[in-house]
Design a protein around this motif. Structure first.
Motif, PDB file in Angstrom:
ATOM      1  N   ASN A  23       0.690  -1.344  -0.501  1.00  0.00           N
ATOM      2  CA  ASN A  23      -0.481   0.361   0.264  1.00  0.00           C
ATOM      3  C   ASN A  23       0.637   1.524   0.198  1.00  0.00           C
ATOM      4  O   ASN A  23       0.575   2.696   0.594  1.00  0.00           O
ATOM      5  N   ARG A  29       7.354   3.881  -5.571  1.00  0.00           N
ATOM      6  CA  ARG A  29       8.072   5.139  -6.723  1.00  0.00           C
ATOM      7  C   ARG A  29       9.184   5.549  -6.145  1.00  0.00           C
ATOM      8  O   ARG A  29      10.350   5.511  -7.461  1.00  0.00           O
ATOM      9  N   ALA A  42       2.783   3.655 -14.439  1.00  0.00           N
ATOM     10  CA  ALA A  42       1.426   2.573 -13.816  1.00  0.00           C
ATOM     11  C   ALA A  42       0.254   2.732 -14.677  1.00  0.00           C
ATOM     12  O   ALA A  42      -0.423   3.494 -15.278  1.00  0.00           O
ATOM     13  N   ASP A  44      -2.505   1.032 -14.178  1.00  0.00           N
ATOM     14  CA  ASP A  44      -3.813   1.893 -13.223  1.00  0.00           C
ATOM     15  C   ASP A  44      -3.380   2.052 -11.223  1.00  0.00           C
ATOM     16  O   ASP A  44      -2.384   1.902 -11.437  1.00  0.00           O
ATOM     17  N   THR A  45      -4.682   2.974 -11.140  1.00  0.00           N
ATOM     18  CA  THR A  45      -4.254   3.309 -10.055  1.00  0.00           C
ATOM     19  C   THR A  45      -4.142   2.097  -9.407  1.00  0.00           C
ATOM     20  O   THR A  45      -3.282   2.250  -7.976  1.00  0.00           O
ATOM     21  N   GLY A  46      -4.407   1.164  -9.227  1.00  0.00           N
ATOM     22  CA  GLY A  46      -3.580   0.419  -7.401  1.00  0.00           C
ATOM     23  C   GLY A  46      -2.598  -0.229  -8.917  1.00  0.00           C
ATOM     24  O   GLY A  46      -2.475  -2.066  -8.100  1.00  0.00           O
ATOM     25  N   MET A  48       1.494  -0.868 -10.268  1.00  0.00           N
ATOM     26  CA  MET A  48       2.828   0.177 -10.797  1.00  0.00           C
ATOM     27  C   MET A  48       3.861  -1.070 -11.092  1.00  0.00           C
ATOM     28  O   MET A  48       3.805  -1.883 -11.166  1.00  0.00           O
ATOM     29  N   ARG A  62       1.379  -4.254  -6.636  1.00  0.00           N
ATOM     30  CA  ARG A  62      -0.209  -4.426  -6.301  1.00  0.00           C
ATOM     31  C   ARG A  62      -0.677  -3.893  -4.480  1.00  0.00           C
ATOM     32  O   ARG A  62      -0.407  -4.145  -4.518  1.00  0.00           O
ATOM     33  N   ARG A  63      -1.580  -3.340  -5.290  1.00  0.00           N
ATOM     34  CA  ARG A  63      -2.378  -3.029  -4.136  1.00  0.00           C
ATOM     35  C   ARG A  63      -2.483  -3.839  -3.143  1.00  0.00           C
ATOM     36  O   ARG A  63      -3.791  -4.738  -3.650  1.00  0.00           O
TER      37      ARG A  63
END
Length: 337
Positions: A23, A29, A42, A44-46, A48, A62-63
């Motif tokens: 998380n 990053r 990235a 998607d927002t969830g 990297m 992934r988140r």
């Protein structure tokens, strides 16, 4: 009987990517791009991703809450190798799951298959990595991947013999050498396993005489190989200047002769950046045991008595927490260590 499943796959297996759950995206990053010097995107927002070379993905983040490595991806040289490994795993009654098209695309691979691995780290195999047309944007001049794969994974275990058996059964891994080391009064034996010309793609550390695991995370560290000594030195400087924790200062290992340092990632496990390890000559190499992990350097940075006590507490808790294993593939009884 020399069936296709029994034919050796040694040399056709390469560590290809790592999947991490975290998380702490902002910290990761900064760590991956500004400190280590990798390429970032990235999708998607969830999600990297980091790149080291022209392959679309080398690290997929992934988140999630784990703050740990969730899977290792193994690039297989051809479809025949893929089918041999698939047949081996099925023959031992271990379930396999085919990756979806979306999962394969995120990893930049084709023909994705996954199955259980030691310590709960899922093993994923794939063929034909997808090459990215996007130019690399990295602070580093480059990283060494190619025929030797992209680096290695190191884990601690209360079942080192079974883990060695697992990687031998699945990938025909060979024992390169061992290291006996004493750290803070605790005696460790570290086994180094190779699946190609790289000195090791898997390292397994165990406390001698005690069934404890002092590491919270599934992996103790990941390794990538810098292309130049200047890349190594500059990334070390950036890690320090940006305020990330340094676990071990620059030093040289006794067995693979790699010059390296160990930084602590935002998720807590360590990240080794190395340079110029030896390449194995299969015609002449013989396993040996070395005393101590380093010829020089690799001095612990910022360790306190509180850190050491926490580590011993984690080890004590591991006595009542069973280590995830895959007994059907562990080759129990095959090796004596």
């Amino acid at each position: 009987m020399n069936t296709p499943a029994h034919q050796s796959v040694f040399g056709a297996v390469h560590l290809g990517y790592i999947v991490i759950e975290t998380n702490r995206f902002a910290d990761w990053r900064r760590f991956g791009t500004d400190a280590i010097g990798m390429h970032h995107d990235a999708p998607d927002t969830g999600l990297m991703r980091f790149r080291l070379d022209d392959q679309e993905c080398r690290f997929l983040l992934r988140r999630g809450l784990a703050e740990d490595v969730m899977a290792t991806g193994w690039h297989l040289a051809d479809h025949a190798t893929f089918e041999r490994i698939e047949a081996r795993v099925r023959a031992h009654g271990v379930p396999l799951v085919q990756g979806t098209d979306e999962e394969a695309a995120l990893r930049g691979v084709e023909r994705l298959l996954r199955f259980p691995g030691p310590k709960g780290v899922t093993q994923e195999i794939y063929t034909t990595p997808v090459k990215s047309a996007e130019p690399l944007r990295m602070l580093a001049s480059g990283f060494v991947t190619g025929d030797s794969g992209m680096g290695h994974v190191a884990i601690t275990s209360t079942r080192p013999t079974q883990i060695r058996g697992y990687y031998n059964t699945v990938f025909d891994a060979r024992l390169t050498d061992c290291i006996d080391e004493t750290i803070s009064g605790v005696k460790l034996k570290i086994r180094f396993l190779r699946v190609n010309e790289r000195h090791h793609s898997i390292a397994v550390a165990a406390v001698q005489g005690l069934p404890i695991d002092p590491i919270r995370t599934r992996v103790q560290h990941l390794n990538i190989q810098a292309a130049t000594l200047d890349d190594l030195a500059r990334s070390y400087q950036r890690v320090c200047e940006l305020g990330f924790d340094m676990a071990l200062s620059v030093g040289q290992h006794t067995n693979d002769k790699e010059l390296s340092y160990y930084a602590r990632t935002p998720s807590g496990f360590e990240w080794e950046v190395g340079w110029n390890p030896v390449t194995i000559d299969e015609a002449t190499w013989q396993p040996t045991t070395h005393q101590g992990i380093s010829v020089w350097g690799h001095t612990p940075v910022g360790r306190t008595i509180i850190d050491k006590l926490d580590q011993f507490r984690r080890g004590a808790r591991s006595l009542i927490r069973p280590e995830a294993a895959v007994p059907a593939l562990s080759g129990t009884g095959v090796f004596e260590d």
